[in-house]
Design a protein around this motif. Structure first.
Motif, mmCIF file in Angstrom:
data_model
loop_
_atom_site.group_PDB
_atom_site.id
_atom_site.type_symbol
_atom_site.label_atom_id
_atom_site.label_comp_id
_atom_site.label_asym_id
_atom_site.label_seq_id
_atom_site.Cartn_x
_atom_site.Cartn_y
_atom_site.Cartn_z
ATOM 1 N N MET A 113 0.838 -1.069 0.017
ATOM 2 C CA MET A 113 0.145 0.401 0.064
ATOM 3 C C MET A 113 0.770 0.930 0.021
ATOM 4 O O MET A 113 2.154 1.303 1.175
ATOM 5 C CB MET A 113 -1.047 -0.138 1.101
ATOM 6 C CG MET A 113 -1.236 1.293 1.928
ATOM 7 S SD MET A 113 -2.717 0.962 2.907
ATOM 8 C CE MET A 113 -1.502 1.670 3.823
ATOM 9 N N SER A 117 0.664 5.344 0.450
ATOM 10 C CA SER A 117 0.267 6.044 0.401
ATOM 11 C C SER A 117 0.454 7.556 0.263
ATOM 12 O O SER A 117 1.991 7.993 0.831
ATOM 13 C CB SER A 117 0.042 6.566 2.096
ATOM 14 O OG SER A 117 -0.868 5.120 2.850
ATOM 15 N N ASN A 130 -4.598 6.079 -1.281
ATOM 16 C CA ASN A 130 -3.837 4.870 -0.565
ATOM 17 C C ASN A 130 -3.987 4.142 -2.080
ATOM 18 O O ASN A 130 -5.403 3.844 -2.642
ATOM 19 C CB ASN A 130 -4.360 4.318 0.027
ATOM 20 C CG ASN A 130 -4.547 5.243 1.478
ATOM 21 O OD1 ASN A 130 -3.118 5.377 1.605
ATOM 22 N ND2 ASN A 130 -5.378 5.408 1.933
#
Ligand SMILES: C[S@@+](CC[C@H](N)C(=O)[O-])C[C@H]1O[C@@H](n2cnc3c(N)ncnc32)[C@H](O)[C@@H]1O
Length: 241
Positions: free
Chosen positions: A164, A166, A177
């Protein structure tokens, strides 16, 4: 392969949230409920995800409806007798009225347009019984400013690997995200999630516009007023007529 938000993240969601203390968070929501509505209150949860919170809260408040825009999220939770409705919180399909409408963990930040946020408040105001409560948390810019240069997290869950990334764009006030999820056969799914980090006054302004009374705005997880250092705010709004 690009897929829509939470279609594939639903499979790794529990892994992503493994450090999140749903038991404590649900106790906070229960304290707000007990302070404000009667024991037999009818609950509506918006952006309920895979219904972890719903499972805990419906043990105390049995008249409970859990909703989310993502069918994959609603389906991915434990099998139980919860009433689940797949719908957009800014376009609610209910005819009946509720005493307590709420949402947790940034779900409201997924409403990207101010007009849709106003629709959400209007819809909730319509669905609340007189004196009913609307409570939700929102992520604030103080939190997103930790992500201006980007941060990445990796993990494994449920037979999937994930990454992920971000990143916060201060100009557009969008917190991105981006998820990359792949399994053993190498098929990669990409999901792009966007959250709008509204100035806190926007929520007050829109509540006033639709006639919801803001009773409190707390530094989330406490009962102290929100302040400059708050990363998350908890709104408590009441329908007054
Ligand atoms: C960060 S998750 C939080 C889920 C859950 N509340 C929890 O605490 O685990 C955000 C949720 O909001 C849902 N969501 C995003 N936009 C929505 C909308 N317009 N209407 C309803 N749900 C929405 C997503 O599908 C997702 O399940």
């Amino acid at each position: 392969m690009k897929v829509k938000p939470y279609e594939q993240v639903s499979a790794i969601y529990d892994g992503l949230m493994k450090k999140l203390d749903y038991a404590s968070w649900s106790k906070y929501i229960l304290l707000i409920a007990k302070e404000n509505v009667k024991d037999k209150a009818k609950f509506l949860e918006l952006g309920a995800g895979n219904c972890k919170m719903a499972k805990l809260l419906s043990e105390e408040y049995g008249n409970y409806y859990a909703s989310d825009i993502s069918l994959s999220m609603l389906r991915s939770g434990d099998k139980n007798n919860l009433k689940k409705i797949c719908c957009d919180m800014s376009l609610l399909p209910f005819k009946e009225k509720f005493d307590f409408v709420f949402s947790t963990f940034d779900s409201v930040n997924y409403i990207l347009k101010q007009k849709s946020l106003q629709n959400l408040f209007t819809e909730v105001d319509y669905l609340l019984r007189e004196d009913g409560i609307f409570t939700f948390d929102v992520s604030l810019e103080k939190n997103s400013l930790n992500f201006t240069t980007g941060k990445s997290t990796e993990g494994q869950h449920n037979g999937f690997n994930y990454k992920m990334i971000s990143k916060y764009n201060k100009l557009s006030r969008i917190h991105y995200n981006n998820f990359y999820i792949w399994n053993e056969s190498g098929l990669i799914f990409k999901e792009m999630h966007k959250e709008k980090i509204y100035p806190i006054n926007t929520y007050f302004k829109l509540a006033e516009k639709v006639g919801l009374h803001v009773e409190s705005c707390y530094d989330c997880f406490t009962f102290k007023d929100v302040n400059q250092k708050s990363e998350r705010a908890q709104f408590i709004m009441r329908k007054i007529n």
